[in-house]
Motif scaffolding. Structure first.
Motif, PDB file in Angstrom:
ATOM      1  N   LEU A 160      31.943 -18.652 -16.059  1.00  0.00           N
ATOM      2  CA  LEU A 160      31.321 -17.921 -15.468  1.00  0.00           C
ATOM      3  C   LEU A 160      30.254 -16.689 -16.108  1.00  0.00           C
ATOM      4  O   LEU A 160      29.430 -16.579 -15.563  1.00  0.00           O
ATOM      5  CB  LEU A 160      32.458 -17.154 -14.988  1.00  0.00           C
ATOM      6  N   SER A 161      30.901 -16.377 -16.618  1.00  0.00           N
ATOM      7  CA  SER A 161      29.912 -15.111 -17.468  1.00  0.00           C
ATOM      8  C   SER A 161      28.304 -15.537 -18.239  1.00  0.00           C
ATOM      9  O   SER A 161      27.314 -15.111 -17.646  1.00  0.00           O
ATOM     10  CB  SER A 161      30.319 -14.546 -18.946  1.00  0.00           C
ATOM     11  N   HIS A 162      28.288 -16.890 -18.440  1.00  0.00           N
ATOM     12  CA  HIS A 162      27.339 -17.361 -18.924  1.00  0.00           C
ATOM     13  C   HIS A 162      26.187 -17.565 -17.709  1.00  0.00           C
ATOM     14  O   HIS A 162      24.688 -17.587 -17.926  1.00  0.00           O
ATOM     15  CB  HIS A 162      27.368 -19.157 -19.796  1.00  0.00           C
ATOM     16  N   LEU A 163      26.809 -18.398 -16.528  1.00  0.00           N
ATOM     17  CA  LEU A 163      25.997 -18.772 -15.557  1.00  0.00           C
ATOM     18  C   LEU A 163      25.738 -17.599 -14.688  1.00  0.00           C
ATOM     19  O   LEU A 163      24.885 -17.688 -14.142  1.00  0.00           O
ATOM     20  CB  LEU A 163      27.030 -19.760 -14.686  1.00  0.00           C
ATOM     21  N   THR A 164      26.211 -16.619 -14.882  1.00  0.00           N
ATOM     22  CA  THR A 164      25.767 -15.055 -13.986  1.00  0.00           C
ATOM     23  C   THR A 164      24.955 -14.364 -15.228  1.00  0.00           C
ATOM     24  O   THR A 164      24.265 -13.037 -14.117  1.00  0.00           O
ATOM     25  CB  THR A 164      26.461 -14.673 -13.163  1.00  0.00           C
ATOM     26  N   GLY A 165      24.915 -14.655 -16.329  1.00  0.00           N
ATOM     27  CA  GLY A 165      23.570 -14.201 -16.748  1.00  0.00           C
ATOM     28  C   GLY A 165      24.070 -12.884 -17.245  1.00  0.00           C
ATOM     29  O   GLY A 165      23.290 -11.701 -17.848  1.00  0.00           O
ATOM     30  N   LYS A 166      26.205 -13.086 -17.826  1.00  0.00           N
ATOM     31  CA  LYS A 166      26.433 -11.737 -18.241  1.00  0.00           C
ATOM     32  C   LYS A 166      25.915 -11.561 -19.551  1.00  0.00           C
ATOM     33  O   LYS A 166      25.020 -12.333 -20.740  1.00  0.00           O
ATOM     34  CB  LYS A 166      27.652 -11.479 -18.577  1.00  0.00           C
ATOM     35  N   SER A 167      26.156  -9.956 -20.336  1.00  0.00           N
ATOM     36  CA  SER A 167      25.435  -9.981 -21.326  1.00  0.00           C
ATOM     37  C   SER A 167      26.429 -10.470 -22.817  1.00  0.00           C
ATOM     38  O   SER A 167      27.614 -11.562 -22.867  1.00  0.00           O
ATOM     39  CB  SER A 167      26.221  -8.577 -22.138  1.00  0.00           C
ATOM     40  N   THR A 168      25.972 -10.919 -23.800  1.00  0.00           N
ATOM     41  CA  THR A 168      26.503 -11.542 -24.868  1.00  0.00           C
ATOM     42  C   THR A 168      27.719 -11.084 -25.730  1.00  0.00           C
ATOM     43  O   THR A 168      28.613 -11.536 -25.741  1.00  0.00           O
ATOM     44  CB  THR A 168      25.822 -11.880 -26.440  1.00  0.00           C
ATOM     45  N   GLU A 169      28.066  -9.693 -25.296  1.00  0.00           N
ATOM     46  CA  GLU A 169      28.848  -9.025 -25.906  1.00  0.00           C
ATOM     47  C   GLU A 169      30.341  -9.487 -25.127  1.00  0.00           C
ATOM     48  O   GLU A 169      31.377  -9.642 -25.193  1.00  0.00           O
ATOM     49  CB  GLU A 169      28.777  -7.579 -25.761  1.00  0.00           C
ATOM     50  N   THR A 170      30.356  -9.579 -23.748  1.00  0.00           N
ATOM     51  CA  THR A 170      30.889  -9.904 -22.323  1.00  0.00           C
ATOM     52  C   THR A 170      31.257 -11.289 -23.044  1.00  0.00           C
ATOM     53  O   THR A 170      32.928 -11.689 -23.215  1.00  0.00           O
ATOM     54  CB  THR A 170      30.263 -10.214 -20.897  1.00  0.00           C
ATOM     55  N   ILE A 171      30.776 -12.474 -23.564  1.00  0.00           N
ATOM     56  CA  ILE A 171      30.589 -13.497 -23.955  1.00  0.00           C
ATOM     57  C   ILE A 171      31.771 -13.699 -24.955  1.00  0.00           C
ATOM     58  O   ILE A 171      32.752 -14.548 -24.906  1.00  0.00           O
ATOM     59  CB  ILE A 171      29.605 -13.852 -23.556  1.00  0.00           C
TER      60      ILE A 171
ATOM     61  N   ASN B 285      46.311 -13.305 -21.431  1.00  0.00           N
ATOM     62  CA  ASN B 285      45.289 -14.382 -22.278  1.00  0.00           C
ATOM     63  C   ASN B 285      45.642 -15.503 -21.797  1.00  0.00           C
ATOM     64  O   ASN B 285      46.140 -16.522 -22.626  1.00  0.00           O
ATOM     65  CB  ASN B 285      46.523 -13.952 -23.246  1.00  0.00           C
ATOM     66  N   ASP B 286      45.660 -16.136 -20.184  1.00  0.00           N
ATOM     67  CA  ASP B 286      45.331 -17.633 -20.203  1.00  0.00           C
ATOM     68  C   ASP B 286      44.991 -17.971 -20.512  1.00  0.00           C
ATOM     69  O   ASP B 286      43.193 -17.497 -20.540  1.00  0.00           O
ATOM     70  CB  ASP B 286      45.718 -17.455 -18.413  1.00  0.00           C
ATOM     71  N   TYR B 287      44.865 -19.531 -20.893  1.00  0.00           N
ATOM     72  CA  TYR B 287      43.844 -20.180 -21.752  1.00  0.00           C
ATOM     73  C   TYR B 287      42.702 -20.885 -20.884  1.00  0.00           C
ATOM     74  O   TYR B 287      41.919 -20.467 -20.993  1.00  0.00           O
ATOM     75  CB  TYR B 287      44.603 -21.400 -22.423  1.00  0.00           C
ATOM     76  N   ASP B 288      43.021 -21.175 -19.443  1.00  0.00           N
ATOM     77  CA  ASP B 288      41.984 -22.029 -19.171  1.00  0.00           C
ATOM     78  C   ASP B 288      41.157 -21.060 -18.200  1.00  0.00           C
ATOM     79  O   ASP B 288      40.226 -20.728 -18.260  1.00  0.00           O
ATOM     80  CB  ASP B 288      42.611 -22.939 -17.509  1.00  0.00           C
ATOM     81  N   THR B 289      41.977 -19.787 -18.034  1.00  0.00           N
ATOM     82  CA  THR B 289      41.586 -18.050 -17.178  1.00  0.00           C
ATOM     83  C   THR B 289      40.051 -17.654 -18.362  1.00  0.00           C
ATOM     84  O   THR B 289      39.016 -17.548 -18.080  1.00  0.00           O
ATOM     85  CB  THR B 289      42.014 -17.334 -16.957  1.00  0.00           C
ATOM     86  N   LEU B 290      40.176 -17.986 -19.460  1.00  0.00           N
ATOM     87  CA  LEU B 290      39.501 -16.990 -20.365  1.00  0.00           C
ATOM     88  C   LEU B 290      38.518 -18.323 -20.492  1.00  0.00           C
ATOM     89  O   LEU B 290      36.926 -17.192 -20.211  1.00  0.00           O
ATOM     90  CB  LEU B 290      39.718 -16.875 -21.756  1.00  0.00           C
ATOM     91  N   ILE B 291      38.521 -19.179 -20.344  1.00  0.00           N
ATOM     92  CA  ILE B 291      37.585 -19.651 -20.732  1.00  0.00           C
ATOM     93  C   ILE B 291      36.608 -20.304 -19.692  1.00  0.00           C
ATOM     94  O   ILE B 291      35.572 -20.055 -19.177  1.00  0.00           O
ATOM     95  CB  ILE B 291      37.716 -21.310 -20.769  1.00  0.00           C
TER      96      ILE B 291
END
Length: 307
Positions: A252-263, A241-247
């Motif tokens: 990354l998920s946004h830049l690579t077009g991952k699903s809204t559910e993932t973000i 649950n590292d703060y910086d990693t989750l952000i």
């Protein structure tokens, strides 16, 4: 000095060097483990890295238990930091105590100055933190000043301060890290320099979420998304649950077009574990402002009929 006493001093100095460096690279349990065997005889400076590490892993209750209100050592400053984190409504009161101490006494260990600056930073008062740290040739104070300057978007001044750190000790862990922070802030042309520093420290010490996130930011800036995902997933194995990693996983998920559910999943974890963090508070403010503007400019029923 007896041989036994000399050996004891060498052991303490070795523990201080190791505890300090482990704290700097974000291996907080490693820092704590270097201090614990010396805890019974350790001075305030060595103990400070253990307690700063407890603060970093959200175990401040140990500080409240170990450091009493009537202690006469500089470690009292770290109790004040813990109280500021736990009771933000008391920050003004605690800052008054801290600044009075900084102004009135010699601070041989630098603990009072660092603690005061940390509380100022926690409260978003970066200019005041810089005033506390100004003029110091202590690398910790200078590194914290670099972070403050970067938060104030003064990369030019941060770069100048790093140059002064290099004059004092170019090979010091903090100097190298400060170089990496400034390189990241400068953008893509300098990012590779930051990557090499983080990579070297991962090999020299061990990978930590702080070092891995530094590498990830380089990869994101250079659009190396597969590499960014690899180091971020490694970081999650170090701390789920590292703060910086989750952000950074959200980015990354946004830049690579991952699903809204993932973000959303990363967002919900951030809200669960860090509900009072700057990131969450800022996004909540923006969301509330967006909702307010939507209501303000929402067409009335008459306007819709007219259309």
């Amino acid at each position: 000095m007896s041989r036994a006493q000399q050996q004891n001093d060498e052991d303490v100095n070795s523990a201080l060097f190791d505890a300090r460096n482990e704290y700097y690279i974000g291996n907080f349990m490693g820092s704590i483990n270097f201090v614990l065997p010396e805890q019974g005889t350790a001075g305030a400076e060595l103990l400070s890295y253990m307690y700063l590490s407890y603060l970093a892993i959200d175990s401040g209750r140990i500080i409240a238990s170990d450091i009493k209100e009537n202690t006469t050592t500089p470690l009292l400053a770290l109790r004040f930091v813990h109280e500021a984190f736990e009771q933000p409504s008391r920050i003004e009161e605690l800052l008054e105590k801290l600044t009075d101490k900084v102004a009135g006494d010699e601070d041989e260990t630098n603990i009072w100055h660092i603690a005061t600056a940390i509380v100022y930073c926690y409260d978003g008062q970066f200019e005041n933190a810089l005033k506390i740290l100004h003029g110091s040739n202590n690398l910790e104070s200078m590194a914290l000043s670099v972070q403050c300057l970067l938060r104030l978007h003064r990369v030019d001044l941060a770069k100048q301060l790093v140059a002064k750190m290099q004059e004092i000790s170019d090979d010091a862990t903090l100097t190298q890290l400060a170089q990496a922070w400034v390189a990241l802030a400068q953008g893509t042309e300098q990012m590779q320099d930051a990557f090499h520093i983080y990579q070297e420290f991962c090999e020299k010490f061990k990978p930590t979420p702080a070092l891995l996130n530094g590498q990830a930011v380089v990869h994101l800036g250079l659009e190396h998304y597969e590499e960014a995902e690899a180091v971020l997933r490694e970081s999650l194995t170090k701390k789920h649950n590292d703060y910086d990693t989750l952000i950074n996983m959200m980015v990354l998920s946004h830049l690579t077009g991952k699903s809204t559910e993932t973000i959303t999943r990363y967002w919900e974890q951030l809200r669960q574990f860090y509900p009072k963090s700057d990131f969450i508070v800022d996004l909540d403010k923006k969301s509330a402002e967006f909702d307010r503007l939507c209501l303000e400019y929402e067409p009335s029923g008459e306007q819709l009929l007219a259309v």
